[in-house]
Design a protein around this motif. Structure first.
Motif, PDB file in Angstrom:
ATOM      1  N   SER A   3       7.383  35.252 -14.658  1.00 11.49           N
ATOM      2  CA  SER A   3       6.308  34.536 -14.505  1.00 11.49           C
ATOM      3  C   SER A   3       6.499  33.529 -13.396  1.00 11.49           C
ATOM      4  CB  SER A   3       5.645  33.895 -15.794  1.00 11.49           C
ATOM      5  OG  SER A   3       4.745  32.753 -15.396  1.00 11.49           O
ATOM      6  N   ARG A   4       5.736  33.311 -12.478  1.00  9.53           N
ATOM      7  CA  ARG A   4       5.804  32.088 -11.451  1.00  9.53           C
ATOM      8  C   ARG A   4       4.685  31.119 -11.907  1.00  9.53           C
ATOM      9  NH1 ARG A   4       8.498  33.345  -6.853  1.00  9.53           N
ATOM     10  NH2 ARG A   4       9.021  35.541  -6.571  1.00  9.53           N
ATOM     11  N   ALA A   5       4.154  31.034 -12.914  1.00 10.67           N
ATOM     12  CA  ALA A   5       3.179  30.034 -13.256  1.00 10.67           C
ATOM     13  C   ALA A   5       3.603  29.123 -14.401  1.00 10.67           C
ATOM     14  CB  ALA A   5       1.910  30.531 -14.023  1.00 10.67           C
ATOM     15  N   LEU A   6       3.728  27.854 -14.046  1.00 10.72           N
ATOM     16  CA  LEU A   6       4.243  26.775 -14.978  1.00 10.72           C
ATOM     17  C   LEU A   6       2.764  25.720 -15.081  1.00 10.72           C
ATOM     18  CD1 LEU A   6       6.533  25.267 -16.526  1.00 10.72           C
ATOM     19  CD2 LEU A   6       6.559  23.989 -14.404  1.00 10.72           C
ATOM     20  N   ARG A   7       2.363  25.373 -16.297  1.00  9.52           N
ATOM     21  CA  ARG A   7       1.186  24.719 -16.318  1.00  9.52           C
ATOM     22  C   ARG A   7       1.736  23.439 -16.945  1.00  9.52           C
ATOM     23  NH1 ARG A   7      -3.455  27.283 -15.351  1.00  9.52           N
ATOM     24  NH2 ARG A   7      -4.795  25.927 -17.120  1.00  9.52           N
ATOM     25  N   ILE A   8       1.281  22.231 -16.457  1.00  8.60           N
ATOM     26  CA  ILE A   8       1.427  20.972 -17.015  1.00  8.60           C
ATOM     27  C   ILE A   8      -0.124  20.361 -17.187  1.00  8.60           C
ATOM     28  CG2 ILE A   8       2.371  18.750 -16.725  1.00  8.60           C
ATOM     29  CD1 ILE A   8       4.530  19.993 -15.179  1.00  8.60           C
ATOM     30  N   GLY A   9      -0.229  20.023 -18.342  1.00  6.42           N
ATOM     31  CA  GLY A   9      -1.494  19.293 -18.735  1.00  6.42           C
ATOM     32  C   GLY A   9      -2.647  20.311 -18.456  1.00  6.42           C
ATOM     33  N   GLY A  10      -2.353  21.511 -18.394  1.00  8.34           N
ATOM     34  CA  GLY A  10      -3.649  22.665 -18.301  1.00  8.34           C
ATOM     35  C   GLY A  10      -3.760  23.009 -16.835  1.00  8.34           C
ATOM     36  N   TYR A  11      -2.996  22.409 -16.003  1.00  7.92           N
ATOM     37  CA  TYR A  11      -3.095  22.988 -14.348  1.00  7.92           C
ATOM     38  C   TYR A  11      -1.807  23.839 -14.152  1.00  7.92           C
ATOM     39  CZ  TYR A  11      -7.123  20.155 -14.574  1.00  7.92           C
ATOM     40  OH  TYR A  11      -8.313  19.681 -15.040  1.00  7.92           O
ATOM     41  N   ALA A 101      15.764  27.451 -23.486  1.00  8.69           N
ATOM     42  CA  ALA A 101      15.720  28.156 -22.329  1.00  8.69           C
ATOM     43  C   ALA A 101      17.287  28.057 -21.691  1.00  8.69           C
ATOM     44  CB  ALA A 101      14.930  27.546 -21.338  1.00  8.69           C
ATOM     45  N   MET A 102      17.672  29.282 -20.650  1.00  5.79           N
ATOM     46  CA  MET A 102      18.739  28.762 -19.867  1.00  5.79           C
ATOM     47  C   MET A 102      18.496  29.144 -18.543  1.00  5.79           C
ATOM     48  SD  MET A 102      21.364  28.980 -22.145  1.00  5.79           S
ATOM     49  CE  MET A 102      22.547  29.441 -20.919  1.00  5.79           C
ATOM     50  N   PRO A 103      18.569  28.181 -17.819  1.00  6.94           N
ATOM     51  CA  PRO A 103      18.376  28.125 -16.300  1.00  6.94           C
ATOM     52  C   PRO A 103      19.536  28.842 -15.520  1.00  6.94           C
ATOM     53  CG  PRO A 103      19.193  25.850 -16.844  1.00  6.94           C
ATOM     54  CD  PRO A 103      19.083  26.844 -18.091  1.00  6.94           C
ATOM     55  N   SER A 104      19.083  29.218 -14.441  1.00  8.16           N
ATOM     56  CA  SER A 104      20.207  29.774 -13.489  1.00  8.16           C
ATOM     57  C   SER A 104      19.713  29.207 -12.141  1.00  8.16           C
ATOM     58  CB  SER A 104      20.137  31.379 -13.344  1.00  8.16           C
ATOM     59  OG  SER A 104      21.124  31.752 -12.217  1.00  8.16           O
ATOM     60  N   HIS A 107      19.900  32.165  -9.381  1.00  8.69           N
ATOM     61  CA  HIS A 107      19.045  32.946  -9.310  1.00  8.69           C
ATOM     62  C   HIS A 107      17.578  32.464  -9.344  1.00  8.69           C
ATOM     63  CE1 HIS A 107      22.517  35.218 -11.194  1.00  8.69           C
ATOM     64  NE2 HIS A 107      22.060  36.053 -10.107  1.00  8.69           N
ATOM     65  N   LEU A 108      17.431  31.051  -9.366  1.00  8.21           N
ATOM     66  CA  LEU A 108      16.241  30.346  -9.388  1.00  8.21           C
ATOM     67  C   LEU A 108      15.375  30.863 -10.517  1.00  8.21           C
ATOM     68  CD1 LEU A 108      15.027  30.108  -5.485  1.00  8.21           C
ATOM     69  CD2 LEU A 108      16.286  28.324  -7.387  1.00  8.21           C
ATOM     70  N   LYS A 109      15.743  31.124 -11.844  1.00  7.16           N
ATOM     71  CA  LYS A 109      15.124  31.573 -12.682  1.00  7.16           C
ATOM     72  C   LYS A 109      15.577  30.840 -14.232  1.00  7.16           C
ATOM     73  CE  LYS A 109      15.163  36.485 -11.440  1.00  7.16           C
ATOM     74  NZ  LYS A 109      15.598  37.828 -11.908  1.00  7.16           N
ATOM     75  N   VAL A 110      14.591  30.439 -14.969  1.00  5.68           N
ATOM     76  CA  VAL A 110      14.637  30.068 -16.200  1.00  5.68           C
ATOM     77  C   VAL A 110      14.319  30.978 -17.302  1.00  5.68           C
ATOM     78  CG1 VAL A 110      14.186  28.392 -17.800  1.00  5.68           C
ATOM     79  CG2 VAL A 110      14.322  27.721 -15.643  1.00  5.68           C
ATOM     80  N   LYS A 111      15.261  31.556 -18.128  1.00  6.41           N
ATOM     81  CA  LYS A 111      15.038  32.550 -19.335  1.00  6.41           C
ATOM     82  C   LYS A 111      14.805  31.944 -20.545  1.00  6.41           C
ATOM     83  CE  LYS A 111      17.109  36.451 -16.900  1.00  6.41           C
ATOM     84  NZ  LYS A 111      17.553  37.847 -17.001  1.00  6.41           N
ATOM     85  N   ARG A 117      11.086  38.708 -27.399  1.00  5.48           N
ATOM     86  CA  ARG A 117      11.630  39.218 -25.976  1.00  5.48           C
ATOM     87  C   ARG A 117      11.982  37.849 -25.214  1.00  5.48           C
ATOM     88  NH1 ARG A 117       8.099  38.057 -21.823  1.00  5.48           N
ATOM     89  NH2 ARG A 117       5.986  37.453 -22.584  1.00  5.48           N
ATOM     90  N   VAL A 118      12.581  38.441 -23.873  1.00 10.85           N
ATOM     91  CA  VAL A 118      13.083  37.381 -23.384  1.00 10.85           C
ATOM     92  C   VAL A 118      12.240  37.090 -22.041  1.00 10.85           C
ATOM     93  CG1 VAL A 118      14.887  36.690 -21.683  1.00 10.85           C
ATOM     94  CG2 VAL A 118      15.625  37.612 -23.647  1.00 10.85           C
ATOM     95  N   GLY A 119      11.691  35.924 -21.956  1.00 13.84           N
ATOM     96  CA  GLY A 119      10.658  35.490 -21.047  1.00 13.84           C
ATOM     97  C   GLY A 119      11.461  35.038 -19.538  1.00 13.84           C
ATOM     98  N   GLU A 120      10.721  35.075 -18.780  1.00 10.83           N
ATOM     99  CA  GLU A 120      11.380  34.736 -17.301  1.00 10.83           C
ATOM    100  C   GLU A 120      10.382  33.914 -16.525  1.00 10.83           C
ATOM    101  OE1 GLU A 120      12.646  37.646 -14.307  1.00 10.83           O
ATOM    102  OE2 GLU A 120      14.586  37.385 -15.502  1.00 10.83           O
ATOM    103  N   LEU A 121      10.986  32.798 -16.180  1.00 11.77           N
ATOM    104  CA  LEU A 121      10.063  31.742 -15.246  1.00 11.77           C
ATOM    105  C   LEU A 121      10.899  31.978 -13.834  1.00 11.77           C
ATOM    106  CD1 LEU A 121       7.749  29.637 -14.392  1.00 11.77           C
ATOM    107  CD2 LEU A 121       9.507  27.937 -15.364  1.00 11.77           C
ATOM    108  N   VAL A 122      10.281  32.373 -12.733  1.00  8.56           N
ATOM    109  CA  VAL A 122      10.900  32.609 -11.401  1.00  8.56           C
ATOM    110  C   VAL A 122      10.631  31.760 -10.565  1.00  8.56           C
ATOM    111  CG1 VAL A 122      11.323  34.537  -9.786  1.00  8.56           C
ATOM    112  CG2 VAL A 122      10.789  35.257 -11.928  1.00  8.56           C
ATOM    113  N   GLY A 123      11.496  31.144 -10.095  1.00  8.54           N
ATOM    114  CA  GLY A 123      11.203  30.255  -8.747  1.00  8.54           C
ATOM    115  C   GLY A 123      10.830  30.908  -7.561  1.00  8.54           C
ATOM    116  N   ASP A 124      10.557  30.067  -6.532  1.00  8.19           N
ATOM    117  CA  ASP A 124      10.318  30.477  -5.321  1.00  8.19           C
ATOM    118  C   ASP A 124      11.045  29.857  -4.191  1.00  8.19           C
ATOM    119  OD1 ASP A 124       8.409  31.743  -3.194  1.00  8.19           O
ATOM    120  OD2 ASP A 124       8.319  29.622  -2.644  1.00  8.19           O
ATOM    121  N   GLN A 125      11.979  30.796  -3.622  1.00 12.68           N
ATOM    122  CA  GLN A 125      13.068  30.692  -2.746  1.00 12.68           C
ATOM    123  C   GLN A 125      12.602  29.740  -1.467  1.00 12.68           C
ATOM    124  OE1 GLN A 125      16.261  31.386  -3.210  1.00 12.68           O
ATOM    125  NE2 GLN A 125      16.769  30.089  -1.462  1.00 12.68           N
ATOM    126  N   ALA A 126      11.429  30.015  -1.018  1.00 12.77           N
ATOM    127  CA  ALA A 126      10.861  29.407   0.015  1.00 12.77           C
ATOM    128  C   ALA A 126      10.561  27.949   0.036  1.00 12.77           C
ATOM    129  CB  ALA A 126       9.639  30.165   0.694  1.00 12.77           C
TER     130      ALA A 126
END
Length: 152
Positions: A3-11, A101-104, A107-111, A117-126
């Motif tokens: 996932s690339r979506a992180l929501r704070i306060g519903g946004y 969670a385990m951040p890297s 790899h710009l990821k948080v598992k 299962r293992v979810g994954e938050l993927v950061g954006d390199q740019a």
């Protein structure tokens, strides 16, 4: 795919720094204003914070908001500060711990565990590069970015 979506306060929120070296979650002015928060929405928070430059920052207050990644949602206490940052918020050790969670940074990821299962938050390199470049080249003199533990 992660996932690339992180929501704070519903946004959906971008430019969030996941910092395992910080002991407090921080909200910067862009997010505060973007969520249409008002001073009366904040709880009192009087402990000064120390910035990267060793300067003290007095928070505007604290607010508890839901932070959601995929189907996992946790409540987070954000300390609201009025200082320059290329980031909208910092998620720190308290959030990482509650998420399991385990951040890297490499790899710009948080598992994180979710529903067997293992979810994954993927950061954006740019975006990460833009934030770093902005922090280095556009940093206003004498302005501190707060990512340290509150001072007792």
């Amino acid at each position: 795919m992660g996932s690339r979506a992180l929501r704070i306060g519903g946004y959906d929120v971008k430019r969030v720094l996941v910092d395992q070296g910080s002991g407090a979650e921080i909200m910067y002015p862009d997010l505060y204003r973007g969520l249409n928060l008002r001073p009366e929405d904040l709880d009192r928070y009087d402990s000064p914070l120390m910035g990267f430059d060793g300067g003290m920052v007095v928070p505007r207050g604290m607010i508890r908001l839901p932070v959601q990644v995929d189907d996992v949602e946790v409540s987070v206490n954000f300390i609201v500060v009025e200082v320059f940052s290329p980031y909208t918020a910092i998620l720190a050790r308290p959030w990482l711990h509650v998420m399991g969670a385990m951040p890297s940074t490499l790899h710009l990821k948080v598992k994180y565990p979710t529903q067997g299962r293992v979810g994954e938050l993927v950061g954006d390199q740019a975006t990460a590069r833009k934030c770093l470049l902005l922090a280095i080249t556009q940093w206003p003199p004498g302005i501190a970015v707060v990512t340290e533990d509150p001072i007792s």
